[in-house]
Design a protein around this motif. Structure first.
Motif, PDB file in Angstrom:
ATOM      1  N   CYS A 182      35.680  29.390  36.925  1.00 40.16           N
ATOM      2  CA  CYS A 182      34.221  29.471  37.128  1.00 40.16           C
ATOM      3  C   CYS A 182      33.829  29.679  38.591  1.00 40.16           C
ATOM      4  O   CYS A 182      32.686  29.432  38.960  1.00 40.16           O
ATOM      5  CB  CYS A 182      33.496  28.277  36.530  1.00 40.16           C
ATOM      6  SG  CYS A 182      33.576  28.283  34.724  1.00 40.16           S
ATOM      7  N   SER A 241      29.046  29.818  25.588  1.00 36.52           N
ATOM      8  CA  SER A 241      28.147  28.696  25.311  1.00 36.52           C
ATOM      9  C   SER A 241      28.958  27.403  25.262  1.00 36.52           C
ATOM     10  O   SER A 241      30.176  27.432  25.050  1.00 36.52           O
ATOM     11  CB  SER A 241      27.438  28.912  23.966  1.00 36.52           C
ATOM     12  OG  SER A 241      28.366  28.752  22.900  1.00 36.52           O
ATOM     13  N   ILE A 300      32.546  41.723  30.570  1.00 43.63           N
ATOM     14  CA  ILE A 300      31.774  42.672  29.767  1.00 43.63           C
ATOM     15  C   ILE A 300      31.424  43.852  30.645  1.00 43.63           C
ATOM     16  O   ILE A 300      30.911  43.670  31.758  1.00 43.63           O
ATOM     17  CB  ILE A 300      30.484  42.007  29.219  1.00 43.63           C
ATOM     18  CG1 ILE A 300      30.861  40.875  28.266  1.00 43.63           C
ATOM     19  CG2 ILE A 300      29.591  43.035  28.548  1.00 43.63           C
ATOM     20  CD1 ILE A 300      29.697  40.047  27.807  1.00 43.63           C
ATOM     21  N   PRO A 357      30.208  32.215  34.322  1.00 44.51           N
ATOM     22  CA  PRO A 357      29.924  32.994  33.114  1.00 44.51           C
ATOM     23  C   PRO A 357      28.565  33.679  33.222  1.00 44.51           C
ATOM     24  O   PRO A 357      27.581  33.081  33.665  1.00 44.51           O
ATOM     25  CB  PRO A 357      29.900  31.933  32.012  1.00 44.51           C
ATOM     26  CG  PRO A 357      30.750  30.825  32.544  1.00 44.51           C
ATOM     27  CD  PRO A 357      30.525  30.825  34.030  1.00 44.51           C
ATOM     28  N   GLY A 358      28.536  34.955  32.854  1.00 46.33           N
ATOM     29  CA  GLY A 358      27.302  35.730  32.892  1.00 46.33           C
ATOM     30  C   GLY A 358      26.980  36.352  34.237  1.00 46.33           C
ATOM     31  O   GLY A 358      26.047  37.142  34.348  1.00 46.33           O
ATOM     32  N   SER A 359      27.752  36.027  35.280  1.00 44.85           N
ATOM     33  CA  SER A 359      27.434  36.555  36.607  1.00 44.85           C
ATOM     34  C   SER A 359      27.866  38.013  36.734  1.00 44.85           C
ATOM     35  O   SER A 359      28.870  38.433  36.166  1.00 44.85           O
ATOM     36  CB  SER A 359      28.093  35.713  37.704  1.00 44.85           C
ATOM     37  OG  SER A 359      29.499  35.810  37.632  1.00 44.85           O
ATOM     38  N   LYS A 360      27.087  38.775  37.495  1.00 40.91           N
ATOM     39  CA  LYS A 360      27.394  40.172  37.754  1.00 40.91           C
ATOM     40  C   LYS A 360      28.588  40.242  38.694  1.00 40.91           C
ATOM     41  O   LYS A 360      28.679  39.504  39.662  1.00 40.91           O
ATOM     42  CB  LYS A 360      26.181  40.862  38.381  1.00 40.91           C
ATOM     43  CG  LYS A 360      26.362  42.350  38.537  1.00 40.91           C
ATOM     44  CD  LYS A 360      25.008  43.027  38.737  1.00 40.91           C
ATOM     45  CE  LYS A 360      25.140  44.508  38.948  1.00 40.91           C
ATOM     46  NZ  LYS A 360      25.819  45.217  37.872  1.00 40.91           N
ATOM     47  N   LYS A 374      30.204  42.229  34.194  1.00 45.22           N
ATOM     48  CA  LYS A 374      29.788  40.841  34.378  1.00 45.22           C
ATOM     49  C   LYS A 374      30.790  39.936  33.685  1.00 45.22           C
ATOM     50  O   LYS A 374      31.468  40.335  32.734  1.00 45.22           O
ATOM     51  CB  LYS A 374      28.375  40.600  33.860  1.00 45.22           C
ATOM     52  CG  LYS A 374      28.214  40.618  32.369  1.00 45.22           C
ATOM     53  CD  LYS A 374      26.765  40.282  31.985  1.00 45.22           C
ATOM     54  CE  LYS A 374      26.626  40.173  30.477  1.00 45.22           C
ATOM     55  NZ  LYS A 374      25.277  39.792  30.077  1.00 45.22           N
ATOM     56  N   GLU A 410      29.033  46.930  31.192  1.00 41.39           N
ATOM     57  CA  GLU A 410      27.696  47.375  30.806  1.00 41.39           C
ATOM     58  C   GLU A 410      27.482  48.786  31.340  1.00 41.39           C
ATOM     59  O   GLU A 410      27.508  48.985  32.558  1.00 41.39           O
ATOM     60  CB  GLU A 410      26.638  46.424  31.377  1.00 41.39           C
ATOM     61  CG  GLU A 410      26.780  45.009  30.852  1.00 41.39           C
ATOM     62  CD  GLU A 410      25.729  44.080  31.437  1.00 41.39           C
ATOM     63  OE1 GLU A 410      25.515  44.103  32.657  1.00 41.39           O
ATOM     64  OE2 GLU A 410      25.136  43.331  30.645  1.00 41.39           O
ATOM     65  N   ALA A 449      32.043  37.338  31.215  1.00 41.73           N
ATOM     66  CA  ALA A 449      31.571  37.065  29.856  1.00 41.73           C
ATOM     67  C   ALA A 449      30.894  35.698  29.796  1.00 41.73           C
ATOM     68  O   ALA A 449      31.405  34.726  30.345  1.00 41.73           O
ATOM     69  CB  ALA A 449      32.725  37.117  28.874  1.00 41.73           C
ATOM     70  N   PRO A 450      29.744  35.645  29.143  1.00 37.72           N
ATOM     71  CA  PRO A 450      29.086  34.340  28.982  1.00 37.72           C
ATOM     72  C   PRO A 450      29.822  33.521  27.920  1.00 37.72           C
ATOM     73  O   PRO A 450      30.519  34.064  27.068  1.00 37.72           O
ATOM     74  CB  PRO A 450      27.684  34.717  28.501  1.00 37.72           C
ATOM     75  CG  PRO A 450      27.843  36.058  27.864  1.00 37.72           C
ATOM     76  CD  PRO A 450      28.977  36.737  28.562  1.00 37.72           C
ATOM     77  N   THR A 485      38.177  43.193  30.553  1.00 39.45           N
ATOM     78  CA  THR A 485      37.245  43.535  29.479  1.00 39.45           C
ATOM     79  C   THR A 485      37.967  43.528  28.138  1.00 39.45           C
ATOM     80  O   THR A 485      37.460  42.995  27.150  1.00 39.45           O
ATOM     81  CB  THR A 485      36.599  44.912  29.743  1.00 39.45           C
ATOM     82  OG1 THR A 485      35.850  44.835  30.951  1.00 39.45           O
ATOM     83  CG2 THR A 485      35.671  45.324  28.619  1.00 39.45           C
TER      84      THR A 485
END
Length: 166
Positions: free
Chosen positions: A28, A79, A66, A32-35, A74, A68, A76-77, A60
């Motif tokens: 981390c 939860s 991911i 997660p989710g960061s560009k 970015k 885009e 991957a997010p 990827t």
């Protein structure tokens, strides 16, 4: 420091970029989710952007990054529920692997396992001065312990079991 070690070792720079980016995502340091901007990921290694694009493409395919279209990459997010589910599955797999390794183990394996656990237990988990970051030394000791746990399994099973949890 990591860049100097990579240049000195002469290992494949694309592989090195992949390993470092993967470690940064799993720990981390890249949330997660960061560009993931190519220029920002290249800088720590002083590498070439093409090598980092290749590493990001490989990540990827593993689901850690991911891609885009027209936007880049970015992390991957994930939860909290996904992480809980992954952890439960990993515990089940690791438990089965450990039972099999114990069945196949001998005194030499037990000695290596005890030594790996001792190293892990004596290595600080967090970076001094930054309690939010796991230390690279601890990550190496942790990986070494898990490798020692499953080394008595048949090779393809051991290789899969030794992979860090996502």
């Amino acid at each position: 420091m990591r860049a100097a070690n990579i240049r000195e070792s002469g290992v494949n720079l694309t592989q090195s970029a992949y390993e470092l980016l993967r470690a940064d995502i799993l720990s981390c340091r890249l949330p997660p989710g960061s560009k993931l901007k190519i220029q920002e990921t290249v800088h720590p290694l002083r590498g070439r952007p093409r090598r980092h694009r290749e590493a990001l493409s490989r990540l990827t395919s593993e689901g850690l990054v991911i891609a885009e279209p027209q936007r880049g990459f970015k992390a991957a997010p994930i939860s909290p529920e996904d992480l809980t589910d992954l952890t439960k599955v990993r515990i089940e797999i690791d438990s089965l692997c450990l039972r099999k390794a114990i069945e196949n183990g001998d005194v030499a394996w037990e000695s290596r396992l005890v030594a790996a656990f001792h190293r892990l237990s004596r290595t600080p988990e967090r970076v001094a001065g930054d309690p939010t970051r796991s230390s690279e030394e601890w990550a190496e000791a942790h990986a070494g312990f898990h490798t020692a746990l499953v080394e008595r399994l048949r090779q393809p099973v051991a290789d899969a079991a030794a992979q860090p949890a996502l």
